[in-house]
Design a protein around this motif. Structure first.
Motif, PDB file in Angstrom:
ATOM      1  N   GLN A 212      -4.710  -8.406 -10.608  1.00 22.24           N
ATOM      2  CA  GLN A 212      -4.670  -7.286  -9.667  1.00 22.24           C
ATOM      3  C   GLN A 212      -5.127  -7.738  -8.273  1.00 22.24           C
ATOM      4  OE1 GLN A 212      -3.421  -4.348 -10.419  1.00 22.24           O
ATOM      5  NE2 GLN A 212      -3.083  -4.955 -12.543  1.00 22.24           N
ATOM      6  N   PRO A 213      -4.716  -7.028  -7.221  1.00 24.37           N
ATOM      7  CA  PRO A 213      -5.140  -7.406  -5.868  1.00 24.37           C
ATOM      8  C   PRO A 213      -6.657  -7.422  -5.738  1.00 24.37           C
ATOM      9  CG  PRO A 213      -3.342  -5.817  -5.774  1.00 24.37           C
ATOM     10  CD  PRO A 213      -3.773  -5.888  -7.209  1.00 24.37           C
ATOM     11  N   ALA A 214      -7.180  -8.424  -5.060  1.00 29.85           N
ATOM     12  CA  ALA A 214      -8.621  -8.507  -4.815  1.00 29.85           C
ATOM     13  C   ALA A 214      -9.029  -7.443  -3.813  1.00 29.85           C
ATOM     14  CB  ALA A 214      -8.987  -9.893  -4.303  1.00 29.85           C
ATOM     15  N   LEU A 215     -10.308  -7.089  -3.823  1.00 26.89           N
ATOM     16  CA  LEU A 215     -10.850  -6.103  -2.896  1.00 26.89           C
ATOM     17  C   LEU A 215     -11.838  -6.800  -1.971  1.00 26.89           C
ATOM     18  CD1 LEU A 215     -11.600  -3.223  -5.432  1.00 26.89           C
ATOM     19  CD2 LEU A 215      -9.499  -3.599  -4.105  1.00 26.89           C
ATOM     20  N   ALA A 216     -11.934  -6.310  -0.742  1.00 24.39           N
ATOM     21  CA  ALA A 216     -12.869  -6.885   0.229  1.00 24.39           C
ATOM     22  C   ALA A 216     -13.562  -5.784   1.001  1.00 24.39           C
ATOM     23  CB  ALA A 216     -12.141  -7.816   1.190  1.00 24.39           C
ATOM     24  N   LEU A 217     -14.808  -6.038   1.344  1.00 21.05           N
ATOM     25  CA  LEU A 217     -15.574  -5.154   2.209  1.00 21.05           C
ATOM     26  C   LEU A 217     -16.139  -6.031   3.312  1.00 21.05           C
ATOM     27  CD1 LEU A 217     -16.720  -2.307   2.742  1.00 21.05           C
ATOM     28  CD2 LEU A 217     -18.724  -2.969   1.386  1.00 21.05           C
ATOM     29  N   VAL A 218     -15.568  -5.899   4.498  1.00 20.77           N
ATOM     30  CA  VAL A 218     -15.974  -6.704   5.652  1.00 20.77           C
ATOM     31  C   VAL A 218     -16.711  -5.782   6.619  1.00 20.77           C
ATOM     32  CG1 VAL A 218     -15.229  -8.251   7.493  1.00 20.77           C
ATOM     33  CG2 VAL A 218     -13.933  -8.149   5.350  1.00 20.77           C
ATOM     34  N   GLY A 219     -18.027  -5.882   6.654  1.00 24.74           N
ATOM     35  CA  GLY A 219     -18.793  -4.907   7.406  1.00 24.74           C
ATOM     36  C   GLY A 219     -18.630  -3.550   6.753  1.00 24.74           C
ATOM     37  N   ASP A 220     -18.097  -2.584   7.512  1.00 19.20           N
ATOM     38  CA  ASP A 220     -17.844  -1.259   6.929  1.00 19.20           C
ATOM     39  C   ASP A 220     -16.359  -1.035   6.674  1.00 19.20           C
ATOM     40  OD1 ASP A 220     -16.964  -1.104   9.520  1.00 19.20           O
ATOM     41  OD2 ASP A 220     -18.139   0.676  10.066  1.00 19.20           O
ATOM     42  N   ARG A 221     -15.564  -2.117   6.741  1.00 25.47           N
ATOM     43  CA  ARG A 221     -14.112  -1.993   6.565  1.00 25.47           C
ATOM     44  C   ARG A 221     -13.709  -2.444   5.162  1.00 25.47           C
ATOM     45  NH1 ARG A 221      -9.463  -5.275   7.811  1.00 25.47           N
ATOM     46  NH2 ARG A 221     -10.844  -6.956   8.489  1.00 25.47           N
ATOM     47  N   ALA A 222     -13.201  -1.499   4.355  1.00 28.93           N
ATOM     48  CA  ALA A 222     -12.753  -1.806   3.002  1.00 28.93           C
ATOM     49  C   ALA A 222     -11.267  -2.128   3.015  1.00 28.93           C
ATOM     50  CB  ALA A 222     -13.017  -0.628   2.072  1.00 28.93           C
ATOM     51  N   ALA A 223     -10.881  -3.159   2.286  1.00 29.20           N
ATOM     52  CA  ALA A 223      -9.485  -3.582   2.282  1.00 29.20           C
ATOM     53  C   ALA A 223      -9.065  -4.067   0.904  1.00 29.20           C
ATOM     54  CB  ALA A 223      -9.269  -4.696   3.310  1.00 29.20           C
ATOM     55  N   GLU A 224      -7.741  -4.132   0.714  1.00 29.74           N
ATOM     56  CA  GLU A 224      -7.148  -4.672  -0.491  1.00 29.74           C
ATOM     57  C   GLU A 224      -6.333  -5.898  -0.096  1.00 29.74           C
ATOM     58  OE1 GLU A 224      -5.562  -2.059  -3.818  1.00 29.74           O
ATOM     59  OE2 GLU A 224      -3.684  -2.877  -3.040  1.00 29.74           O
ATOM     60  N   ILE A 225      -6.460  -6.988  -0.861  1.00 32.42           N
ATOM     61  CA  ILE A 225      -5.797  -8.246  -0.528  1.00 32.42           C
ATOM     62  C   ILE A 225      -4.624  -8.435  -1.475  1.00 32.42           C
ATOM     63  CG2 ILE A 225      -6.125 -10.714  -0.149  1.00 32.42           C
ATOM     64  CD1 ILE A 225      -9.174 -10.142  -0.178  1.00 32.42           C
ATOM     65  N   ARG A 226      -3.413  -8.394  -0.948  1.00 32.21           N
ATOM     66  CA  ARG A 226      -2.218  -8.451  -1.786  1.00 32.21           C
ATOM     67  C   ARG A 226      -1.468  -9.759  -1.583  1.00 32.21           C
ATOM     68  NH1 ARG A 226      -0.023  -2.441  -0.101  1.00 32.21           N
ATOM     69  NH2 ARG A 226      -1.984  -1.311  -0.536  1.00 32.21           N
TER      70      ARG A 226
END
Length: 302
Positions: A212-226
């Motif tokens: 499944q796509p990895a998840l990231a939290l950079v500072g206060d920005r949440a993202a999905e890595i596809r």
């Protein structure tokens, strides 16, 4: 600098088309794999790890000239992959480091980390190799001096490193489940835990989720890595490849988004290969251009 308390001599047996067997002898362990892929990505990696005994002598020969800090202890394993899957035949874990060995390893990692500017922490292969508090002390000393620490850890080692303060924490959802932080790979549940981990001492948190796509939290920005979907040959080593890619990008002076792309590409491509944390720089960088960093919730997948 890559801090690796448990380098291993790995022996893998594979079947050949003619019915005979091939025996592959490699230097292994999380820190070795991360350091190797960083060098593939054209970033000099100094591996600070304990070596010793008969396996240590072979490991040093296999590693060659790599800036390794030598200490007298190491372990190993034998895997049989002739049936297509890895079957552990034998494992010899590293014994605990003595006080003088630990002091020497710590000092070497500290100075190499200060000189490098980016330090990667790998976990021990088993309990008791060194005191867990070593991770807190080393993270605090390096971070306080301006070195960016990238930690690929779980359990008590993860908690200790967070107490010292780190730039990037990479952890798998399987480890978070095993350690009781979450019950599943549900993105919302994982993001809640990622927020807690960030508040505990990590500037950026990355959670890998197998296919499944990895998840990231950079500072206060949440993202999905596809990344593009590939047929998986072997999932082992993908997480270490991701960590190596992120660390290599930071060592080159890239920003975190570029680090996430390179790390995701290295991890995805590694799943299509037999070797652990292996690949080719040109192919990894070309795949990185196809990685998408999407805001959390934007067409999210499970």
């Amino acid at each position: 600098m890559v801090f690796a308390p448990s380098p291993l001599l790995t022996v893998t047996i594979e079947a050949r088309p003619d019915g005979a067997s091939d025996i592959h002898l490699h230097a292994g362990g999380q820190g070795v794999w991360i350091a190797h892929l960083m060098m593939v990505l054209d970033v000099e990696a100094r591996l600070c790890a304990p070596f010793g005994g008969e396996t240590g002598e072979v490991l040093l020969t296999l590693l060659g000239r790599s800036g390794v800090a030598v200490r007298p202890v190491s372990g190993g394993y034998v895997h049989d992959r002739r049936a297509g899957q890895r079957e552990a035949v034998a494992t010899a874990p590293a014994p605990p480091l003595a006080r003088h060995e630990l002091d020497g390893l710590y000092n070497t990692a500290l100075i190499e980390g200060l000189d490098a500017g980016v330090a990667v922490f790998g976990g021990p292969d088993g309990a008791g190799v060194l005191p867990v508090d070593t991770y807190r002390r080393l993270a605090a000393d390096l971070t306080g001096a301006g070195t960016r620490v990238v930690a690929d850890l779980s359990g008590e080692c993860l908690t200790a490193a967070l107490e010292g303060g780190i730039a990037v924490l990479k952890v798998s959802h399987d480890d978070l489940v095993r350690d009781g932080h979450v019950d599943s790979d549900d993105p919302d549940e994982l993001r809640a835990v990622m927020g807690k981990l960030a508040r505990s001492g990590a500037e950026t948190v990355i959670v890998s989720r197998a296919e499944q796509p990895a998840l990231a939290l950079v500072g206060d920005r949440a993202a999905e890595i596809r990344t593009p979907r590939f047929t998986m040959l072997d999932h082992r080593g993908a997480g270490d490849s991701m960590t190596a890619g992120v660390a290599a990008a930071l060592a080159r002076g890239a920003d975190m988004e570029q680090g996430l792309r390179l790390g995701a590409a290295a991890g995805a491509l590694n799943t299509t290969r037999h070797g652990l944390a292996t690949g080719e720089r040109d192919l990894i960088e070309r795949l990185a251009a196809r990685v998408e960093i999407c805001p959390a919730g934007e067409g999210a997948t499970r």
